[in-house]
Design an enzyme around this catalytic site. Structure first.
Site, mmCIF file in Angstrom:
data_model
loop_
_atom_site.group_PDB
_atom_site.id
_atom_site.type_symbol
_atom_site.label_atom_id
_atom_site.label_comp_id
_atom_site.label_asym_id
_atom_site.label_seq_id
_atom_site.Cartn_x
_atom_site.Cartn_y
_atom_site.Cartn_z
ATOM 1 N N HIS A 59 18.496 55.036 27.753
ATOM 2 C CA HIS A 59 17.310 55.778 28.211
ATOM 3 C C HIS A 59 17.766 57.133 28.745
ATOM 4 C CE1 HIS A 59 14.733 52.224 28.088
ATOM 5 N NE2 HIS A 59 15.602 51.567 28.815
ATOM 6 N N HIS A 85 21.386 45.022 33.691
ATOM 7 C CA HIS A 85 20.674 44.287 34.718
ATOM 8 C C HIS A 85 20.115 42.935 34.252
ATOM 9 C CE1 HIS A 85 16.337 45.343 33.450
ATOM 10 N NE2 HIS A 85 17.137 45.851 32.504
ATOM 11 N N ASP A 110 12.540 46.587 24.969
ATOM 12 C CA ASP A 110 12.587 48.034 24.719
ATOM 13 C C ASP A 110 13.785 48.435 23.858
ATOM 14 O OD1 ASP A 110 13.930 47.217 27.106
ATOM 15 O OD2 ASP A 110 14.116 49.292 27.772
ATOM 16 N N HIS A 114 8.015 48.438 32.419
ATOM 17 C CA HIS A 114 7.993 47.065 32.930
ATOM 18 C C HIS A 114 6.549 46.693 33.284
ATOM 19 C CE1 HIS A 114 12.530 46.980 34.118
ATOM 20 N NE2 HIS A 114 12.337 46.581 32.876
ATOM 21 N N HIS A 121 21.774 44.832 24.709
ATOM 22 C CA HIS A 121 20.871 44.233 25.720
ATOM 23 C C HIS A 121 19.565 43.911 25.004
ATOM 24 C CE1 HIS A 121 18.362 43.801 29.203
ATOM 25 N NE2 HIS A 121 17.978 45.054 29.302
ATOM 26 N N TYR A 138 15.931 55.405 38.833
ATOM 27 C CA TYR A 138 16.239 54.288 37.922
ATOM 28 C C TYR A 138 17.135 53.274 38.623
ATOM 29 C CZ TYR A 138 17.385 52.120 33.418
ATOM 30 O OH TYR A 138 17.539 51.235 32.378
HETATM 31 FE FE1 FEO Z 1 16.691 46.506 30.443
HETATM 32 FE FE2 FEO Z 1 16.011 49.366 28.871
HETATM 33 O O1 FEO Z 1 15.955 47.557 29.137
#
Ligand code: FEO
Length: 394
Positions: free
Chosen positions: A224, A144, A82, A22, A78, A191
């Site tokens: 991730h 999110h 990324d 980010h 999403h 996280y």
């Molecule tokens: Fe909200 Fe891994 O992007």
């Protein structure tokens, strides 16, 4: 390409060098991974892509392992870059591929890439038959981003959960049960604390909603970090706990200091807490990683925050952690402020006010010391810690 389960493969990219995410907001000391998945059924389905700095490498993998001409569907759970960055390269070669995403996903992909690709908007309960398996989509709005969703693969019963249940971690294995358990859990809570904590009321509701679907989840594969294979519901249970006024009972004493006056106050406050049986940790915010520090605050039941006054306010590292605390909308925590000063003495008052504005229950008036604390003032700090301990136990 690593097999995840029958006909499902991990196609993603482990980013060993990543140290910030980010922009420079979030520290990622153990790297990260962008977990793209491939389902090889009668139809060939790509679920999520990777970040554009890794486009060349990812496109080579995709071409060698799958063949871009062979992709039938793309699912974008999403649209944050990324996971969607390499869509641009893929769609340049194959603009016909249908992209399944949420209604908000269509909007955000269009706004990010200014392309009108072949979108198919889906919502919770919608399904896509791909041969032997069926995909079911589950809305995860604001977990999110507004567009977030998950894809459940019926048959092998794998939940492709995107950001939810993930960690920023590049490991020797892609499976949680083959990694250092402590590291996986530490990265998972970091996280959650840094990315998901502001949305805890929604998460709590969403977890109940997902559990009520009674999906026979055998594996959770996030976008991730590690895949939860051994006991996949353990991370769901943790999310339920972390989103329910979570704390581990201790107090974080966070301070910044110029000539150690505030640091001495912190030490005396800690002794006061200890004398009442309350555990605490001390952090000099100017020496602490901000993402790790917000994780500690998330795990704390109470926070006592102090700074000396400079230019009519707190030192900059305290201003930064206060902004983080406010943004994270932490629930059911108590706090207090302290500080030293030379003449005007605004810092501790500002911290007190900002704690209140952040929704922290501030249980005591701030304590302050002019220049260096003497023995009587250190005794007052000790008592301040004891009084805070009493409020904490109420
Ligand atoms: Fe909200 Fe891994 O992007």
């Amino acid at each position: 390409m690593i097999q995840v389960k029958d006909q499902i493969y991990h196609l993603g990219f482990r980013d060993w060098e990543l140290r910030n995410f980010h922009g420079h907001e979030l520290s990622t000391f153990h790297g990260s991974s962008y977990n793209s998945y491939l389902i090889k059924d009668e139809k060939t389905v790509l679920v999520d892509a990777v970040w554009s700095p890794h486009s060349d490498e990812y496109m080579n993998i995709l071409e060698e392992e799958v063949g871009i001409d062979n992709i039938d569907y793309i699912i974008i759970n999403h649209s944050e870059p990324d996971h969607s960055g390499t869509l641009v390269e893929i769609m340049e070669l194959r603009p016909d591929i249908p992209i399944y995403c949420s209604v908000k996903g269509v909007e955000t992909i269009r706004k990010q890439y200014h392309k009108d690709w072949n979108f198919r908007a889906v919502k919770t309960g919608d399904t896509l038959n791909i041969g032997k398996y069926e995909l079911m989509f589950v809305d995860m709005t604001m977990i999110h981003w507004p567009d977030s969703m998950m894809t459940f693969v019926k048959g092998p019963n794998v939940l492709l959960s995107n950001d939810a249940f993930g960690q920023h971690l590049a490991g020797a294995s892609i499976f949680e049960d083959e990694l250092d358990e402590c590291m996986v859990w530490q990265e998972a809570i970091k996280y959650f604390a840094n990315i998901l904590a502001p949305f805890t009321p929604l998460i709590k509701k969403k977890i109940d909603e997902v559990l009520s679907l009674n999906l026979p989840i055998e594996m959770i594969a996030p976008s991730h970090g590690a895949i939860w294979r051994k006991n996949p519901l353990s991370i769901v249970e943790k999310y339920a706990q972390w989103s329910d006024n979570y704390n581990e009972g201790y107090v974080s004493i966070i301070y910044d200091t110029m000539y150690n006056a505030t640091k001495k106050m912190a030490g005396a406050i800690a002794k006061g807490l200890e004398s009442k049986g309350v555990k605490s940790k001390q952090f000099n915010s100017s020496l602490s990683d901000m993402s790790d520090l917000i994780t500690e605050v998330f795990k704390s039941k109470g926070m006592i925050i102090g700074s000396c006054t400079v230019n009519s306010g707190p030192l900059r590292s305290i201003a930064a952690i206060m902004a983080e605390i406010r943004g994270h909308k932490l629930k059911n925590k108590v706090g207090a402020a302290f500080g030293s000063y030379g003449w005007s003495g605004e810092a501790h008052k500002k911290i007190h006010k900002e704690l209140e504005e952040a929704g922290i229950k501030v249980v005591m008036e701030p304590i302050s010391v002019k220049y260096q604390p003497d023995d009587a003032e250190l005794d007052a700090c000790f008592q301040f810690g004891r009084d805070f301990a009493n409020y904490l136990k109420k």
